[in-house]
Design a protein around this motif. Structure first.
Motif, PDB file in Angstrom:
ATOM      1  N   GLU A  70       0.828  -1.206   0.000  1.00 27.25           N
ATOM      2  CA  GLU A  70       0.000   0.000   0.000  1.00 27.25           C
ATOM      3  C   GLU A  70       0.863   1.258   0.000  1.00 27.25           C
ATOM      4  OE1 GLU A  70      -4.100   0.497   2.235  1.00 27.25           O
ATOM      5  OE2 GLU A  70      -2.443   0.997   3.591  1.00 27.25           O
ATOM      6  N   ASN A  71       1.945   1.223   0.793  1.00 28.96           N
ATOM      7  CA  ASN A  71       2.883   2.360   0.810  1.00 28.96           C
ATOM      8  C   ASN A  71       3.437   2.644  -0.584  1.00 28.96           C
ATOM      9  OD1 ASN A  71       2.534   2.556   3.556  1.00 28.96           O
ATOM     10  ND2 ASN A  71       4.471   1.566   4.088  1.00 28.96           N
ATOM     11  N   ILE A  72       3.800   1.575  -1.281  1.00 29.30           N
ATOM     12  CA  ILE A  72       4.395   1.724  -2.618  1.00 29.30           C
ATOM     13  C   ILE A  72       3.423   2.410  -3.562  1.00 29.30           C
ATOM     14  CG2 ILE A  72       5.194   0.439  -4.639  1.00 29.30           C
ATOM     15  CD1 ILE A  72       6.246  -1.699  -2.623  1.00 29.30           C
ATOM     16  N   ILE A  73       2.199   1.901  -3.612  1.00 27.59           N
ATOM     17  CA  ILE A  73       1.218   2.450  -4.553  1.00 27.59           C
ATOM     18  C   ILE A  73       0.879   3.895  -4.203  1.00 27.59           C
ATOM     19  CG2 ILE A  73      -1.219   2.299  -5.211  1.00 27.59           C
ATOM     20  CD1 ILE A  73      -0.911  -0.642  -5.518  1.00 27.59           C
ATOM     21  N   GLU A  74       0.649   4.171  -2.933  1.00 26.00           N
ATOM     22  CA  GLU A  74       0.262   5.528  -2.555  1.00 26.00           C
ATOM     23  C   GLU A  74       1.414   6.516  -2.741  1.00 26.00           C
ATOM     24  OE1 GLU A  74      -3.468   5.144   0.419  1.00 26.00           O
ATOM     25  OE2 GLU A  74      -1.516   5.236   1.388  1.00 26.00           O
ATOM     26  N   TYR A  75       2.636   6.033  -2.532  1.00 28.95           N
ATOM     27  CA  TYR A  75       3.792   6.904  -2.764  1.00 28.95           C
ATOM     28  C   TYR A  75       3.877   7.305  -4.240  1.00 28.95           C
ATOM     29  CZ  TYR A  75       8.630   8.317  -3.474  1.00 28.95           C
ATOM     30  OH  TYR A  75       9.761   9.002  -3.839  1.00 28.95           O
ATOM     31  N   PHE A  76       3.693   6.327  -5.123  1.00 30.40           N
ATOM     32  CA  PHE A  76       3.782   6.637  -6.551  1.00 30.40           C
ATOM     33  C   PHE A  76       2.593   7.478  -7.017  1.00 30.40           C
ATOM     34  CE2 PHE A  76       7.028   3.372  -6.543  1.00 30.40           C
ATOM     35  CZ  PHE A  76       7.944   3.884  -7.457  1.00 30.40           C
ATOM     36  N   MET A  77       1.451   7.315  -6.396  1.00 28.33           N
ATOM     37  CA  MET A  77       0.313   8.172  -6.726  1.00 28.33           C
ATOM     38  C   MET A  77       0.626   9.627  -6.370  1.00 28.33           C
ATOM     39  SD  MET A  77      -2.810   5.727  -5.406  1.00 28.33           S
ATOM     40  CE  MET A  77      -4.149   6.839  -5.796  1.00 28.33           C
ATOM     41  N   SER A  78       1.256   9.828  -5.212  1.00 26.51           N
ATOM     42  CA  SER A  78       1.634  11.177  -4.801  1.00 26.51           C
ATOM     43  C   SER A  78       2.705  11.757  -5.708  1.00 26.51           C
ATOM     44  CB  SER A  78       2.141  11.171  -3.354  1.00 26.51           C
ATOM     45  OG  SER A  78       1.143  10.747  -2.468  1.00 26.51           O
ATOM     46  N   GLU A  79       3.654  10.929  -6.104  1.00 29.47           N
ATOM     47  CA  GLU A  79       4.720  11.396  -6.985  1.00 29.47           C
ATOM     48  C   GLU A  79       4.174  11.777  -8.362  1.00 29.47           C
ATOM     49  OE1 GLU A  79       8.315  11.744  -6.151  1.00 29.47           O
ATOM     50  OE2 GLU A  79       6.964  11.978  -4.446  1.00 29.47           O
ATOM     51  N   GLN A  80       3.138  11.059  -8.811  1.00 25.06           N
ATOM     52  CA  GLN A  80       2.564  11.379 -10.107  1.00 25.06           C
ATOM     53  C   GLN A  80       1.941  12.771 -10.097  1.00 25.06           C
ATOM     54  OE1 GLN A  80      -0.787  11.652 -11.183  1.00 25.06           O
ATOM     55  NE2 GLN A  80      -0.324  11.688 -13.387  1.00 25.06           N
ATOM     56  N   VAL A  81       1.296  13.137  -8.975  1.00 24.98           N
ATOM     57  CA  VAL A  81       0.718  14.470  -8.866  1.00 24.98           C
ATOM     58  C   VAL A  81       1.813  15.516  -8.920  1.00 24.98           C
ATOM     59  CG1 VAL A  81      -0.617  16.009  -7.371  1.00 24.98           C
ATOM     60  CG2 VAL A  81      -1.238  13.596  -7.538  1.00 24.98           C
ATOM     61  N   ARG A  82       2.963  15.173  -8.370  1.00 27.46           N
ATOM     62  CA  ARG A  82       4.094  16.110  -8.372  1.00 27.46           C
ATOM     63  C   ARG A  82       4.904  16.025  -9.670  1.00 27.46           C
ATOM     64  NH1 ARG A  82       4.050  13.994  -3.038  1.00 27.46           N
ATOM     65  NH2 ARG A  82       3.768  15.626  -1.459  1.00 27.46           N
ATOM     66  N   SER A  83       4.424  15.237 -10.638  1.00 29.55           N
ATOM     67  CA  SER A  83       5.115  15.040 -11.921  1.00 29.55           C
ATOM     68  C   SER A  83       6.518  14.475 -11.720  1.00 29.55           C
ATOM     69  CB  SER A  83       5.197  16.375 -12.692  1.00 29.55           C
ATOM     70  OG  SER A  83       3.900  16.871 -12.944  1.00 29.55           O
ATOM     71  N   ASN A  84       6.634  13.599 -10.756  1.00 25.54           N
ATOM     72  CA  ASN A  84       7.923  12.983 -10.435  1.00 25.54           C
ATOM     73  C   ASN A  84       7.710  11.477 -10.372  1.00 25.54           C
ATOM     74  OD1 ASN A  84      10.573  12.583  -9.695  1.00 25.54           O
ATOM     75  ND2 ASN A  84      10.222  13.065  -7.530  1.00 25.54           N
ATOM     76  N   TYR A  85       7.421  10.886 -11.543  1.00 28.09           N
ATOM     77  CA  TYR A  85       6.896   9.532 -11.589  1.00 28.09           C
ATOM     78  C   TYR A  85       7.769   8.637 -12.457  1.00 28.09           C
ATOM     79  CZ  TYR A  85       3.721   5.762 -12.987  1.00 28.09           C
ATOM     80  OH  TYR A  85       3.182   4.553 -13.258  1.00 28.09           O
ATOM     81  N   ASP A  86       8.060   7.416 -11.961  1.00 23.24           N
ATOM     82  CA  ASP A  86       8.885   6.440 -12.674  1.00 23.24           C
ATOM     83  C   ASP A  86       8.123   5.120 -12.711  1.00 23.24           C
ATOM     84  OD1 ASP A  86      10.710   4.609 -13.598  1.00 23.24           O
ATOM     85  OD2 ASP A  86      12.375   5.347 -12.383  1.00 23.24           O
ATOM     86  N   SER A  87       7.475   4.815 -13.852  1.00 19.93           N
ATOM     87  CA  SER A  87       6.645   3.626 -13.942  1.00 19.93           C
ATOM     88  C   SER A  87       7.465   2.346 -13.809  1.00 19.93           C
ATOM     89  CB  SER A  87       5.870   3.617 -15.258  1.00 19.93           C
ATOM     90  OG  SER A  87       6.777   3.612 -16.366  1.00 19.93           O
ATOM     91  N   GLY A  88       8.707   2.372 -14.294  1.00 18.08           N
ATOM     92  CA  GLY A  88       9.551   1.190 -14.162  1.00 18.08           C
ATOM     93  C   GLY A  88       9.882   0.881 -12.720  1.00 18.08           C
ATOM     94  N   LYS A  89      10.141   1.916 -11.930  1.00 17.12           N
ATOM     95  CA  LYS A  89      10.429   1.746 -10.509  1.00 17.12           C
ATOM     96  C   LYS A  89       9.207   1.194  -9.777  1.00 17.12           C
ATOM     97  CE  LYS A  89      13.008   2.421  -6.816  1.00 17.12           C
ATOM     98  NZ  LYS A  89      14.228   1.616  -6.547  1.00 17.12           N
ATOM     99  N   LEU A  90       8.015   1.670 -10.150  1.00 16.36           N
ATOM    100  CA  LEU A  90       6.787   1.182  -9.536  1.00 16.36           C
ATOM    101  C   LEU A  90       6.629  -0.314  -9.789  1.00 16.36           C
ATOM    102  CD1 LEU A  90       3.944   1.423  -8.257  1.00 16.36           C
ATOM    103  CD2 LEU A  90       3.104   2.117 -10.506  1.00 16.36           C
ATOM    104  N   TYR A  91       6.838  -0.747 -11.036  1.00 19.02           N
ATOM    105  CA  TYR A  91       6.691  -2.159 -11.376  1.00 19.02           C
ATOM    106  C   TYR A  91       7.663  -3.009 -10.558  1.00 19.02           C
ATOM    107  CZ  TYR A  91       6.101  -6.362 -14.201  1.00 19.02           C
ATOM    108  OH  TYR A  91       5.831  -7.637 -14.611  1.00 19.02           O
ATOM    109  N   GLU A  92       8.882  -2.533 -10.439  1.00 20.45           N
ATOM    110  CA  GLU A  92       9.919  -3.265  -9.707  1.00 20.45           C
ATOM    111  C   GLU A  92       9.573  -3.399  -8.223  1.00 20.45           C
ATOM    112  OE1 GLU A  92      14.527  -2.433  -8.403  1.00 20.45           O
ATOM    113  OE2 GLU A  92      13.850  -1.684 -10.350  1.00 20.45           O
ATOM    114  N   GLU A  93       9.095  -2.306  -7.622  1.00 21.92           N
ATOM    115  CA  GLU A  93       8.762  -2.334  -6.194  1.00 21.92           C
ATOM    116  C   GLU A  93       7.558  -3.230  -5.930  1.00 21.92           C
ATOM    117  OE1 GLU A  93      10.289  -0.979  -3.588  1.00 21.92           O
ATOM    118  OE2 GLU A  93      11.910  -0.247  -4.870  1.00 21.92           O
TER     119      GLU A  93
END
Length: 855
Positions: A70-93
């Motif tokens: 849950e931490n991983i998904i919510e962290y990447f959701m927040s980063e996407q709003v900040r335009s600081n998003y890495d889809s490859g890193k999300l998949y790996e985590e």
């Protein structure tokens, strides 16, 4: 809290799965998330269906792994709003979490296979070891019957009553309140002993088995049945034959299941000879099921005098308490909050320790801690109610422990918090609010939550927690990494452990700035009144719940607008200037903005930015009276989830605006302006809100309505009007509402000296309040208010008499008047005398003084 973590995470993944596929945030990971979601649902079902003992070894891993994913998904959701998003890193985590979930699922399959092959027993198949080791007759250790004499008389009446039918006498109440003690004293009462041929005591317990119950019945009956020899009979046959034709009383102590009740009842004969069954349980549903035609006897807490008397008897036996110890002793007795076992535990310490004021003061400082520390058995009594809870109720139960001691929790707030936390698992067509109300009622029925006030319609308005249950909840919540209550001094070691908790509730000292940046904390509920600075908020980037409603900020803290995962935000501000970036909080469900320091004479109104209409997840918006919603500037999506919109200023009910909030259930409008004509507010359009149940209107600023033209949907249940100056004939509009249950008329809501009601009006009205009125003559009949339960008349100084017919309303329970009008007081008293003459002793008249009530 593995189950709560799974439910919450499943909700987040479902939102992602059903989200627009054009959104690039999770486009490359959606299939991975769908697969993970399936595994999470599988684990949910495992915890629901399999016994506690089978899952214990995995619960901690399930919880921690779920939190991490849950931490991983919510962290990447927040980063996407900040335009600081890495889809490859999300998949790996996420892959790391998926691997751990696979390992857990493999172990789950091993457990399930073991159950199928018989290597592991289901909980219901475990023998009742505790029952077999207990005495099958009533225990012989003494329990003083202080404070139970009235209860004993109430119980003995149906036990020895003339009815020949087999009757059930249910005793219901929370763990440790004295149910077993009362049943035991009734069981051993000489009158009961003489009245019945056979007396049997069976302790059922939580993990009952039918065989154990029948075995205990068999052994107990043998003591009264020595002449009857058992000839290879089955236990149920023996029990039935032995009781056949004889009057018996059976105590079924500590009943937890309707299944256990059915198993017993099928073997008991009903010879219509006056036999009785006494039942003790913590669960009202079990009591009602077993005794559908008999009234429940609910055990109440001991009062202060009863508690003190029991303490004295246990500590001093036949002697008197020394005068120098009486004040501190009474304080200790009160601190036990009416629970007999707590008093007995404390009395044991006081009787064996030094009988000095210094020693007793030391114990008095923290009675609850002393009780739970020195009596493991009592702690188990309280814990048993929690361990018996189904998984979905456990987080809700522990969450209530996060509120301060003796705090009256508003249910409307508690429900919003439970929903924001993700505790609620929806089923069928029920929404979050309906589901939460069911959860709360279930906790009340299980004697884990106390009702402090109910609404006129019977639903719970506020609740609280017994101190000792609260201590248990706090302890278990901390052990589960679920919730940390900061209600005392916190050292560095505890501060580090707090950083690993999921939620924190702060009652004692502000230490938020000392907590290091952490991604684990999801909730901060703050009960202090001072806060040094809101800057620390940015350290908790993944917060879902932020409640600072007790703390007053000078300005709206813009730091909260960086918390993109917020679902619940409650603040108190002196002045409000909300920027357009409020729309960044796209997950926000509840928004509460209060202002304790706003004067009613202030006329400046602050408007929300137009971006408000883009916050589609909003369910509840509660504003202080000088905040106004923005006008619609163009086409936008409707706020279909919005159910509550309270205290908005100068709200214009145009058809276009109402179409934006089609499912609104609660609406409060505050009109504070003399610059508009009355027609500009379009209140007649409220008829288009087809879900509206509650409406409140406050008018200030010199507006004197003419031809108000209020119109409502037939769904309206509660109506509150202030300063409206309506003509008395307008009341017929409200009387025609078929579902109206509550009507509150304050501050000259109606203008006129005479109010005459008619037949067919107010068919479902239960509560009527009239306050600050110039009403002089009220003409009515009892049939005009056929379901009225409570009538409140405050500051009605010109009204000389309550209509006599009001006293003839069969449903009326309470009349409340204040002492500003002696004529009304006397009128209410006369109605009470008449009711008592009719045998209605339950009818009450409350006379309100300035700070208290006189009954």
């Amino acid at each position: 809290m593995a189950y709560a973590a799974l439910v919450s995470f499943a909700q987040i993944m479902e939102q992602i799965i059903h989200h627009d596929d054009q959104d690039s945030t999770f486009l490359h990971s959606k299939q991975q998330i769908k697969s993970l979601h399936d595994h999470i649902i599988f684990l949910q079902a495992f915890l629901e269906d399999f016994p506690e003992k089978s899952a214990n070894s995995l619960k901690g891993r399930i919880r921690d792994t779920t939190y991490e994913a849950e931490n991983i998904i919510e962290y990447f959701m927040s980063e996407q709003v900040r335009s600081n998003y890495d889809s490859g890193k999300l998949y790996e985590e996420l892959q790391k979490s998926a691997t751990e979930v696979d390992l857990i699922e493999g172990e789950v399959m091993e457990i399930k296979n073991s159950v199928r092959t018989g290597d592991v027993q289901l909980m219901s198949d475990f023998p009742n070891a505790s029952s077999s080791s207990r005495k099958v007759l009533t225990p012989t250790d003494e329990d003083t019957m202080v404070g139970f004499n009235d209860d004993l008389m109430i119980i003995k009446t149906p036990l020895c009553g003339e009815s020949s039918e087999l009757k059930v006498v249910p005793i219901f109440g929370m763990g440790g309140i004295g149910k077993t003690t009362l049943a035991r004293n009734a069981y051993e009462d000489p009158l009961i002993v003489e009245h019945f041929h056979i007396r049997v005591w069976v302790t059922v317990s939580q993990d009952y088995s039918t065989q154990a119950i029948l075995s205990n019945l068999q052994v107990s009956i043998k003591a009264f049945n020595k002449e009857h020899e058992q000839r290879n009979e089955l236990m149920d046959e023996y029990v039935h034959k032995s009781l056949k034709g004889r009057t018996y009383v059976i105590v079924m102590d500590d009943m937890w299941s309707t299944g256990a009740w059915d198993d017993v009842m099928r073997v008991l004969p009903n010879d219509r000879n006056g036999s009785r069954i006494m039942l003790t349980t913590r669960l009202s549903d079990v009591a009602v099921y077993a005794a559908s035609s008999s009234p429940l006897h609910r055990m109440q807490f001991m009062d202060a005098n009863q508690s003190w008397k029991l303490l004295c008897q246990k500590v001093f036996k036949q002697e008197h308490c020394p005068r120098e110890l009486e004040d501190i002793g009474r304080m200790i007795a009160r601190s036990c909050r009416g629970l007999p076992p707590a008093i007995v535990v404390i009395a044991g310490l006081l009787s064996t320790g030094s009988k000095s004021r210094a020693s007793w003061k030391n114990i008095a400082k923290n009675v609850n801690l002393v009780v739970t520390t020195h009596d493991e058995h009592f702690a188990k009594i309280l814990s048993l109610s929690y361990t018996h809870l189904p998984h979905h109720l456990r987080p809700c139960s522990l969450y209530v422990g996060g509120f301060p001691k003796d705090y009256h929790i508003r249910v409307s707030k508690l429900i919003k918090l439970w929903a924001a936390e993700g505790f609620l698992k929806l089923s069928g067509s029920k929404n979050y609010e309906e589901t939460a109300e069911e959860y709360l009622e279930d906790l009340v029925k299980r004697s884990l939550v106390m009702v402090t006030k109910r609404k006129p319609n019977g639903t719970i308005k506020s609740c609280s927690l017994h101190d000792l249950l609260r201590d248990m909840c706090i302890k278990k919540a901390q052990e589960e990494k679920f919730l940390q209550v900061m209600d005392k001094y916190v050292d560095n070691n505890l501060l580090k452990s707090i950083e690993k908790q999921r939620r924190i509730s702060i009652h004692y000292v502000d230490l938020l700035a000392n907590i290091h940046r952490t991604g684990t904390i999801r909730t901060i509920i703050y009960f202090l009144y001072d806060l040094s600075s809101p800057r620390f908020i940015q350290s908790f980037r993944l917060l879902r719940v932020l409640d600072f409603v007790n703390t007053c900020f000078r300005n709206f803290p813009t730091e909260v607008l960086e918390l993109f995962q917020l679902r619940y935000l409650a603040l108190d501000c002196d002045s409000v200037n909300i920027p357009p970036s409020i729309s960044n909080l796209q997950n926000l469900q509840t928004l509460i903005i209060n202002s304790k320091r706003t004067s009613m004479s202030v006329q400046h109104t602050t408007h929300f930015p137009s971006e408000f209409w883009k916050m589609t997840q909003l369910r509840h918006v509660v504003l202080f009276r000088l905040l106004a919603l923005p006008n619609l500037l163009g086409p936008t999506s409707a706020l279909k989830n919005l159910q509550t919109l309270l205290a908005v200023t100068n709200f214009k009910c145009t058809v276009g605006v109402l179409k934006m909030i089609p499912n609104l259930k609660k609406l409060g409008i505050y009109i504070h302006s003399s610059g508009f004509s009355w027609e500009n507010y379009h209140l007649n359009n409220l008829v288009h809100l087809h879900q509206l149940e509650k409406f409140k209107l406050v008018i200030r600023g010199g507006i004197h309505p003419q031809n108000l033209n209020l119109a409502f949907s037939t769904t309206l249940k509660k109506l509150s009007l202030n300063w409206c100056l309506l003509a008395s004939e307008d009341m017929a509009v409200f009387g025609a509402l078929p579902n109206l249950e509550v009507l509150k008329l304050r501050n000259h809501a109606c203008h006129g000296f005479k109010w005459e009601t008619n037949e067919g009006q107010f068919p479902r009205l239960k509560f009527l309040l009239i306050k600050d009125s110039d009403l002089q003559h009220w003409i009515t009949e009892s049939s005009h208010f056929p379901n009225l339960k409570c009538l409140v008349l405050h500051s009605c100084n010109k009204l000389r008499k309550i209509p006599d017919d009001i006293g003839e309303i069969p449903t009326l329970e309470v009349i409340e008047v204040d002492n500003s009008n002696i004529s009304l007081v006397e009128s209410a008293k006369r109605i009470k005398e008449e009711q008592q003459n009719y045998g209605n002793d339950a009818f009450q008249v409350r006379i309100k003084n300035r700070h208290s009530y006189v009954f």
